[in-house]
Scaffold this active site. Structure first.
Site, PDB file in Angstrom:
ATOM      1  N   HIS A 297       1.055  -1.030  -0.238  1.00 57.86           N
ATOM      2  CA  HIS A 297       0.123   0.151  -0.297  1.00 57.86           C
ATOM      3  C   HIS A 297       0.915   1.134   0.059  1.00 57.86           C
ATOM      4  O   HIS A 297       1.638   0.987  -0.455  1.00 57.86           O
ATOM      5  CB  HIS A 297      -0.954  -0.198   0.868  1.00 57.86           C
ATOM      6  CG  HIS A 297      -2.452   0.860   1.442  1.00 57.86           C
ATOM      7  ND1 HIS A 297      -2.531   1.420   0.046  1.00 57.86           N
ATOM      8  CD2 HIS A 297      -2.599   1.016   2.415  1.00 57.86           C
ATOM      9  CE1 HIS A 297      -3.070   3.008   0.684  1.00 57.86           C
ATOM     10  NE2 HIS A 297      -3.169   2.002   1.794  1.00 57.86           N
ATOM     11  N   HIS A 336      -3.252  -2.326  -9.512  1.00 58.19           N
ATOM     12  CA  HIS A 336      -3.610  -2.238  -8.854  1.00 58.19           C
ATOM     13  C   HIS A 336      -4.867  -2.812  -8.336  1.00 58.19           C
ATOM     14  O   HIS A 336      -5.370  -3.190  -9.837  1.00 58.19           O
ATOM     15  CB  HIS A 336      -4.009  -0.158  -9.035  1.00 58.19           C
ATOM     16  CG  HIS A 336      -4.627   0.323  -8.203  1.00 58.19           C
ATOM     17  ND1 HIS A 336      -5.982   0.087  -7.582  1.00 58.19           N
ATOM     18  CD2 HIS A 336      -4.034   1.248  -7.764  1.00 58.19           C
ATOM     19  CE1 HIS A 336      -5.878   1.023  -6.193  1.00 58.19           C
ATOM     20  NE2 HIS A 336      -5.018   1.503  -6.487  1.00 58.19           N
ATOM     21  N   ASP A 392       2.189   5.334  -7.400  1.00 58.51           N
ATOM     22  CA  ASP A 392       3.848   5.700  -6.522  1.00 58.51           C
ATOM     23  C   ASP A 392       4.515   5.497  -7.146  1.00 58.51           C
ATOM     24  O   ASP A 392       5.934   5.313  -7.402  1.00 58.51           O
ATOM     25  CB  ASP A 392       4.334   3.994  -5.283  1.00 58.51           C
ATOM     26  CG  ASP A 392       2.259   4.417  -3.806  1.00 58.51           C
ATOM     27  OD1 ASP A 392       2.801   5.930  -4.034  1.00 58.51           O
ATOM     28  OD2 ASP A 392       2.184   3.568  -4.147  1.00 58.51           O
TER      29      ASP A 392
HETATM   30  N1  ACO Z   1       4.227  -7.019 -10.490  1.00 63.35           N
HETATM   31  C1  ACO Z   1       4.344  -8.000 -11.662  1.00 63.35           C
HETATM   32  N2  ACO Z   1       3.393  -9.106 -10.681  1.00 63.35           N
HETATM   33  C2  ACO Z   1       2.369  -7.966 -10.576  1.00 63.35           C
HETATM   34  C3  ACO Z   1       2.243  -7.467  -9.489  1.00 63.35           C
HETATM   35  C4  ACO Z   1       3.631  -6.330  -9.656  1.00 63.35           C
HETATM   36  N3  ACO Z   1       3.631  -5.183  -9.402  1.00 63.35           N
HETATM   37  N4  ACO Z   1       0.723  -6.863  -9.309  1.00 63.35           N
HETATM   38  C5  ACO Z   1       0.227  -8.546 -10.095  1.00 63.35           C
HETATM   39  N5  ACO Z   1       1.178  -8.950 -10.385  1.00 63.35           N
HETATM   40  C6  ACO Z   1       0.833 -10.484 -11.105  1.00 63.35           C
HETATM   41  C7  ACO Z   1       0.342 -11.236  -9.817  1.00 63.35           C
HETATM   42  O1  ACO Z   1       1.228 -12.277  -8.675  1.00 63.35           O
HETATM   43  C8  ACO Z   1      -0.683 -12.171 -10.143  1.00 63.35           C
HETATM   44  O2  ACO Z   1      -0.875 -12.961 -10.945  1.00 63.35           O
HETATM   45  P1  ACO Z   1      -1.139 -14.519 -11.335  1.00 63.35           P
HETATM   46  O3  ACO Z   1      -2.631 -14.387 -11.818  1.00 63.35           O
HETATM   47  O4  ACO Z   1       0.081 -14.978 -12.438  1.00 63.35           O
HETATM   48  O5  ACO Z   1      -0.592 -14.862  -9.878  1.00 63.35           O
HETATM   49  C9  ACO Z   1      -1.923 -10.946 -11.353  1.00 63.35           C
HETATM   50  O6  ACO Z   1      -0.962  -9.607 -11.585  1.00 63.35           O
HETATM   51  C10 ACO Z   1      -2.757 -10.212 -10.338  1.00 63.35           C
HETATM   52  O7  ACO Z   1      -2.188  -9.742  -9.641  1.00 63.35           O
HETATM   53  P2  ACO Z   1      -2.921  -9.618  -7.790  1.00 63.35           P
HETATM   54  O8  ACO Z   1      -2.147  -9.863  -6.627  1.00 63.35           O
HETATM   55  O9  ACO Z   1      -4.170 -10.598  -7.769  1.00 63.35           O
HETATM   56  O10 ACO Z   1      -3.737  -8.323  -7.278  1.00 63.35           O
HETATM   57  P3  ACO Z   1      -3.944  -7.433  -6.275  1.00 63.35           P
HETATM   58  O11 ACO Z   1      -5.100  -6.505  -6.821  1.00 63.35           O
HETATM   59  O12 ACO Z   1      -4.450  -8.698  -5.253  1.00 63.35           O
HETATM   60  O13 ACO Z   1      -2.702  -6.676  -5.446  1.00 63.35           O
HETATM   61  C11 ACO Z   1      -1.318  -4.872  -5.670  1.00 63.35           C
HETATM   62  C12 ACO Z   1      -3.128  -5.602  -6.308  1.00 63.35           C
HETATM   63  C13 ACO Z   1      -1.110  -5.354  -4.573  1.00 63.35           C
HETATM   64  C14 ACO Z   1      -1.716  -3.070  -6.017  1.00 63.35           C
HETATM   65  C15 ACO Z   1      -0.459  -5.165  -6.547  1.00 63.35           C
HETATM   66  O14 ACO Z   1      -0.892  -5.249  -7.839  1.00 63.35           O
HETATM   67  C16 ACO Z   1       1.278  -5.235  -6.272  1.00 63.35           C
HETATM   68  O15 ACO Z   1       1.801  -5.856  -5.349  1.00 63.35           O
HETATM   69  N6  ACO Z   1       1.686  -4.109  -6.718  1.00 63.35           N
HETATM   70  C17 ACO Z   1       2.846  -3.807  -6.716  1.00 63.35           C
HETATM   71  C18 ACO Z   1       2.942  -3.283  -5.547  1.00 63.35           C
HETATM   72  C19 ACO Z   1       2.482  -2.085  -5.595  1.00 63.35           C
HETATM   73  O16 ACO Z   1       2.667  -0.907  -6.229  1.00 63.35           O
HETATM   74  N7  ACO Z   1       1.747  -1.277  -4.428  1.00 63.35           N
HETATM   75  C20 ACO Z   1       0.889   0.203  -5.011  1.00 63.35           C
HETATM   76  C21 ACO Z   1      -0.807   0.258  -4.930  1.00 63.35           C
HETATM   77  S1  ACO Z   1      -1.236   1.295  -4.598  1.00 63.35           S
HETATM   78  C22 ACO Z   1      -1.094   2.148  -2.943  1.00 63.35           C
HETATM   79  O17 ACO Z   1      -1.490   1.890  -2.233  1.00 63.35           O
HETATM   80  C23 ACO Z   1      -1.078   3.874  -3.653  1.00 63.35           C
END
Ligand code: ACO
Length: 475
Positions: A297, A336, A392
């Protein structure tokens, strides 16, 4: 509702046929949502051999690990269309607000529902800035942290600490309806805490910063904007005519406005969950701050820069992306839960970055960031999963160029988000029908009833996660 009937009584309903019992249920659809409680009326006898913990006779449960499709409230504050990349505060597009408004004006909008007139804004701004001063003892509190304490640890604790000064604002002492009555006296108490929390957020954050820098604390100045005052409290070192750089002050204000709210994100949900027990707002905000700190987050802006430093230079981007695809590394600042095309804030942040770099010079990591962005955006892995840069990805580069230490970045997210937390908290306190404590359900899959075994008769259960870990001890 939920009683077995043969035909739907309205178009706006969902007909559910329970194949276990043959019964048919009509569940109303309101605002394109169905009440999860209606499913509780769908009961069936327990099948032979079925676990009693399934509570089948007590009605169907709705399972949603991670709140992927659960609306926890009705809100008038922020609207996001994640597929179209739309973000609106109280109906106003974020792009218009970023261009024309300020963080404090937007705070008024988010909390009270409409843009203020000049006199309304003057009162609000004066109150918030007036409440920037903290009790002198807060200095001792901040100084009690170790020199290398993470500033989010200080800020999170400081919000809870702050609450200890305001017994008159504590429902545990003043009665649980302190904030839910909705009359003039109750609203006055609520608004005072809102002024205090927004006003003191910058002061506490600046104190966390100064502890780390080994600087004396600075009393919040008068005559500066909210972000101008914040910069002053961090940077002023005794100069006679210190004024923050207006372009950097404006850039920080735009970033604050963009971070002010984002509907039901993890930290806002935490504030509401905590606030639903009718705890005081300082404790609820401290809980939100803790939730925001995590790298999934608000900690992502810090994680992005650590990631870029580890990549080092553009040539290393392909190898890094390969490691991400093998799930050995995480591409912070991408992806996201809601945005599946683009995060509209990221475009504004990218533009703001260029303004800032004109003053500060380009960050050496910018080229690596741009190479990473370009490569990820045309990579099948990211396209298929609809992963685009979030706010971010670029904000950390601005903060770094402005000279903020890495671990201060989440603080720069938490301070403006206090506004959104308070807007949601206030809305919940005043919602029709009062506040319902947030108490979700679970699906119990643990052991069924078993009898206590005296210690001498037990057989050890061993294996990873099956008991406490053996840890090594230093010195
Ligand atoms: N890098 C690589 N792969 C990713 C990323 C990433 N940053 N984000 C998602 N994925 C992949 C997952 O591994 C998943 O792949 P799969 O279906 O093969 O298993 C798919 O994309 C879907 O992702 P989820 O984790 O199910 O998405 P969720 O909605 O649960 O999570 C989150 C969203 C937490 C933001 C995620 O994208 C992430 O971890 N991003 C990196 C951290 C980040 O930038 N957070 C800031 C969020 S914005 C904010 O708070 C202002």
């Amino acid at each position: 509702m939920g009683q077995p009937t043969a035909t739907p009584d309205s178009v706006n309903s969902l007909t559910v046929h329970d194949n276990r019992t043959g019964k048919v249920y009509n569940i109303p659809i309101v605002d394109n949502s169905i009440p999860a409680t209606a499913f509780k009326t769908i009961q069936a006898p327990r099948a032979p051999g079925e676990r009693e913990e399934n509570e089948t006779e007590k009605g169907l449960r709705v399972s949603d690990k991670g709140f992927l499709n659960t609306a926890v409230l009705r809100s008038e504050i922020t609207f996001i269309d994640g597929d179209a990349g739309i973000l609106r505060y109280r109906g106003y597009p974020i792009e218009q607000l970023a261009l024309h408004s300020s963080h404090l004006e937007t705070a008024y909008l988010l909390i009270y529902g409409s843009l203020p007139t000049k006199p309304q804004f003057k009162i609000f701004e004066t109150e918030v800035l007036h409440h920037g001063v903290t009790h002198a003892d807060a200095e001792q509190f901040c100084r009690s942290f170790r020199y290398d304490a993470h500033p989010m640890a200080i800020l999170t604790s400081a919000f809870a600490y702050l609450g200890s000064y305001y017994g008159e604002a504590n429902p545990s002492l003043q009665g649980q309806s302190l904030y839910t009555r909705g009359n003039a006296a109750s609203l006055e108490i609520m608004d005072k805490q809102i002024y205090r929390l927004i006003g003191k957020a910058t002061t506490l954050a600046a104190m966390a910063y100064r502890v780390r820098q080994g600087r004396e604390f600075v009393t919040p100045p008068t005559g500066l904007s909210y972000t101008g005052s914040f910069l002053y409290q961090m940077d002023h070192l005794g100069e006679e005519n210190y004024t923050p750089n207006p372009i950097l002050e404006k850039a920080l204000d735009v970033l604050f406005l963009l971070h002010a709210d984002h509907e039901m994100n993890a930290s806002s949900t935490t504030v509401l969950q905590t606030g639903s027990s009718l705890v005081d707002p300082y404790s609820a905000i401290a809980a939100g701050c803790a939730s925001l700190y995590g790298p999934l987050h608000g900690g992502a802006n810090e994680a992005v820069i650590r990631m870029l430093i580890s990549i080092g230079k553009p040539e290393n981007v392909p190898a890094f992306l390969e490691a991400v695809k093998k799930r050995e590394k995480v591409l912070s600042g991408f992806g996201h839960r809601v945005y599946k095309t683009s995060d509209p804030r990221s475009f504004i942040v990218r533009k703001t970055a260029d303004e800032v770099f004109k003053i500060t010079g380009k960050d050496e990591l910018l080229e690596t960031a741009m190479a990473l962005h370009a490569a990820a955006m045309k990579d099948e892995y990211f396209i298929k999963r609809k992963l685009a840069p979030n706010v971010d990805f670029w904000s950390g580069l601005i903060y770094r160029a402005m000279g903020f230490p890495l671990d201060f970045f989440p603080v720069l997210f938490a301070v403006p988000r206090v506004v959104g937390w308070l807007a949601h908290w206030r809305q919940m306190m005043l919602q029709e029908g009062g506040v319902k404590i947030w108490r979700p359900r679970q699906i119990y899959v643990g052991a069924s009833k078993r009898d206590y075994v005296p210690i001498d008769e037990r057989v050890a259960v061993e294996g990873l996660r099956k008991g406490p870990s053996a840890i090594s001890h230093s010195g």
